[in-house]
Design an enzyme around this catalytic site. Sequence first.
Site: not given
Ligand code: GLC
Length: 748
Positions: A285
Amino acid sequence: MLKISTFTIILLFIKITVHSQSIDQKVEDLLSRMTLEEKVGQMNQYNGFWKATGPVPEGGSDAKKKYDDLRAGKVGSMLSVRGVEDVFALQKIAVEETRLGIPLMFGFDVIHGYQTQSPIPLAEAASWDMEAIERSARLAAKEASAAGLTWAFAPMIDISRDARWGRVMEGGGEDPFLGSKIAAARVRGFQGKDLTDPSTIAACAKHFAGYGFAEAGKEYNTVDFGTSTLFNVSLPPFKAAVDAGVSSIMNAFNELNGVPATGDSWLQRDILKGDWGFEGVVLSDWASIRELVVHGYARDRAHAAEIAAKAGSDVDMESYAYVDHLVDLVKEGTVPIEVVEDAVRRVLKMKFKLGLFDDPYRYCSVEREQAVTGSNEIMEGVLEMAKKSIVLLKNEGNLLPLKKSGQKILLLGQLAESKNSPLGSWRLASIDHTAVSVLEGMQAYSDNELKYMQGPMAYKGQESFLQPIMVNESDKTGLKEAVTAAVDADVVVMVLGEHGFQSGEGRSITDLSLPGLQEEFLKAVYKANKNVILVLNNGRPLAIEWAAENIPAIVEAWQLGTQTGHAVASVLYGDYNPSGKLPMTFPRNVGQVPIYYNHKSTGRPFPQPIVFWSQYIDVPNSPLFPFGYGLSYTTFEYSELETKVSDDGVEVSINVTNTGSMEGEEIVQVYIRDKIASVTRPVKELKGFSKVSIRPGETVTLIFKLGRAELGFYNNQGKYVVESGAYDIMAGGNSRDVLSQEVSINWK
Ligand code: GLC
């Protein structure tokens, strides 16, 4: 019966083998020509140079470094770069200016639609309609892929029982069985049958694992639960996504039982890639690799890179950890080259499956982008999904449906007029203020005397993905005038609840009642006119105990996306008979949370004349509205529950009669209780459901077959077991009001 000759089967087998071997061979061939720097580059994902969906890493989001790395073949994929023009520009650099011309993948949070928004996923879950949910993802994939995207960072399939957590809006609710069906449906919708089809997009099931169990519902908080909850509640939707062929998995920010998920080799290698045989890509993430340092699990970013790579995190999103440190870690022998090459194989295989090596610009058609974005097909599809997502919670005296003429209707509430809130929280590609508002939807029914007044504001100030909404706690402007107007109305429709940006990531709350002055507003209007219909807009269960006891009609309308107004109006005016059922329990108050239907018995579940039993002394144990609950404009009666035990399990038969005057759809639910087991089992577990349309007076008989896959559980060693003994078999229209029969199964 279609007869296929043996020759055809052999030919087909050879073709498939040659094709799949050709991908594996192509991957090996390419890998053999890559430098270590280029291999590590495939493990590096940068956010778009100017659009962030998370904290900017230290040292700033350095566009020059990113461009230089891109040209040096040190970037494998991009996040939040969208639109054919921008995608084409970056793809051209990757393909034409780097040594090997390896194309990029372009990822984006296609959470409930791309530019056109479908209902938030928790609302879609309320439809219990897997075909509709699959189609919704299919349409989102069409629109997103037309914008040049190849990778949807969805479905989010985190089970959660805690409405305080803002991201419950993004998932499929509290139940692993329903959540697993939804996970598979959304993966199928995004990926279709052939990922080289430019209207499909790779899916990414997230967040692996346990994120929805953040302590106290506080965002990114510690997760600490036992093996039984992990294997029986949190993991099943991920296993369903893997079995459905999901291309990638995104790991979670949280630690799980002391180990941050991003660095958890047991989760990612032993279970996901080992036991489950997952051959796709594990994506971190946003900066979750770098955050291993902040968790206190890594000394520095180099150590974090080592831990994460060894733990099976294949791609680093926005930590700069792999791109800055992994080459040296391999050269010094700290990280084996095999770890890097396993990750790179997974990334390259995904790119081959997307057809990007055959044609890296296959997703870059300006004509298709213009033709598909916001097309009638997509608009009609999100409208159908929105109607199916609406849940009727109360309808005393059949105040609903509204009459289509001859009624003086007063519509109240700032949310009723909003064209922005209904788009929900994860709507980065949407154009603000483009939803059909409830007001506009009701105005389309022009034969009534419809008057709109805002009343006191629910919220004020900017409406932003990155900042909290400012709730109006004090400004009562408009309250008196609205109450005065209510006196003369035949019926008052009040749209109250949460703005779309009051739930979602980073939006945990401690109070589940109607925000700000809204409950006071509701009570004042109800005092003036008893014929009040409450239409809820919300991204999470709300504790609306006073409303549930006093307001005659309540419609759960979530945030339904671009076509909100038309969906809500068609239900309020009876053109669509609501059929939704709650995918998550509604509490009486926040003190009951976490509250969920599939809870354990405990040793003292039974009410006693003294206090020594499992209860609160200030509220009943029961929820406000139970999991699986939802009404219709007609009524249904359940009868004739029958069970037939065999060596394979139990066949369940149930009759459902439409005892009302309107055709309606009913979601028939089947629950079990494994009464004695080596690990205690919940008092109820959903193990089957079917949505069926029934005409007035008609009785339908539904049959459900429950076998080992439904009647077993994971023991504390994570092993799936089926144990002989007594089961309660239950069927009904929600998790509370069920017919029940006990059976005994002696598994051979
Ligand atoms: C965010 C989220 C994730 C998302 C990623 C990219 O913090 O936790 O679900 O896909 O960053 O935006």
